[in-house]
Design a protein around this motif. Sequence first.
Motif: not given
Lengths: 205, 205
Positions: A64, A74, A78
Motif C-alpha cells: 500500500d 484500512d 478489515e
Amino acid sequence: MQVVVPFSATDPKTRLADVLAPDERREFSLAMLEDVLSAIRATGREPRVLTTSSIDVDAPQTVDSRPLTPAVNDVLAEQKDTAIVMADLALATPDTLERLFSTPDDVVLAPGRGGGTNALVSRHPDFRVDYHGTSYLDHLRIAGDVRASVTEVDSHRLATDVDESSDLAEVLIHSDGSACQWLREAGFSLSVTEGRVEASRDGKG
Amino acid sequence: MQVVVPFSATDPKTRLADVLAPDERREFSLAMLEDVLSAIRATGREPRVLTTSSIDVDAPQTVDSRPLTPAVNDVLAEQKDTAIVMADLALATPDTLERLFSTPDDVVLAPGRGGGTNALVSRHPDFRVDYHGTSYLDHLRIAGDVRASVTEVDSHRLATDVDESSDLAEVLIHSDGSACQWLREAGFSLSVTEGRVEASRDGKG
C-alpha cells in the motif's frame, strides 16, 4: 488477532543519514523488521507486513503506497481485533509483545519516546489512527471519542523506535538480534563520552 | 524493604542549563523529587532521601556528600532488602514502581535510556553498584559475579530520567504531577516541529 507491521520501503530511516549511507539504512531497516517479525512469531502469532512497495521478506505482505495513517486505517477497518507494531522496534522481545497483545482492553497503546505510538492493539470497530504529530495523545483522544476503554503499555523496549543515531546505543545495549549484529558488523560499538553512552563507528568517528 | 532516593543538591541538572536558569533547575529537580516520593508512598512504602546536602523536603533524609556510587553502596551494605530509585524519574507511577518492587529476584534492574540504571532492587548481600558509564551492563555483570539472579524491568516511565531538554516533552506528555505543573507554570508546552515533538517555552524560543 491479526498482527500487522507497517514498513516504509522507500528511502527508509532518513534521520540516520548522518551515520548510515542509503543502502546501509535499507539493510539496517530490513534487519530490524526481521527482529520484529521473529519476536511476534515467538508469541505464537503470524505477522503480516504492510509495505509501501514490495520487499524481500519471509512473511505475507500487503503493498500500500499511501501514507501510514490511511493504510493502517484500512487494516483496522478489515478486522476488529488487530495489532499494529512498528518495524523499527529493534528492542522488542516476545515477553514485551505478549504484554501488549494480552492486555485486555478496547484499545492498548504503547507510546514511543517523543509522543508517537509505536505499537497498539484495537478491539473496537470504530477506533482509527492518526500518526501525525503527538499521535499518542491523539490516540487517547480518539479512543475517548469512540467510547473505547484504553490502557497504556509501559515499556522501554516498545518506546524505543530506532530513528536517530542516539537510538543505536539502545540496540547495542538491549538486543542481540539481527539489527544489533548488523550494527556490530558495520563497525559500531558502545563508547562513553563525558558520561554519556553513544554508538560510535570504527574509522568513521 | 527500605526505599532510598538519591538526590544531588548541588547545582542539579546541569544538562538542562540551556533551557533553565540555576534556580529553576533547583526548583524543577525538587518538584521531580516530590513526584517520585509521592509515587513511592502510594505503593505503601516510606522513602528516605539520600542527599548530598540538607534540603527542604517532607521525608527522612540522610546527608552524604560523597559521589553517588560509594553513598549508595553504603546504603546497600546497611540492609539486604533495598530499592534505589533516582530522583529525576518524573514519569514514575505507583503501578510502575510496584512492578519494580514486587519483581521477585535477587537483583531487579530498571535500565535508563542511554545505558544507565534508573531504579533497582537488591535482595542479595553482596550486590554493589557502579554508576559510572554504562551502569546497566556493569550491574548485570556485577550481579553475575556475586551469583545473584537478575531481572530487567522494562518500563518507559522508569527508563526516562529527565536530564536534557528533549526529556521535558516526556514529562508534559506522560505526567500531571508537580514537575509537569512546574514546567507549565514556567511557560513550557508541547510543540511539533518537522514531525518531532519538543517542549518549547513561551517567549524564550
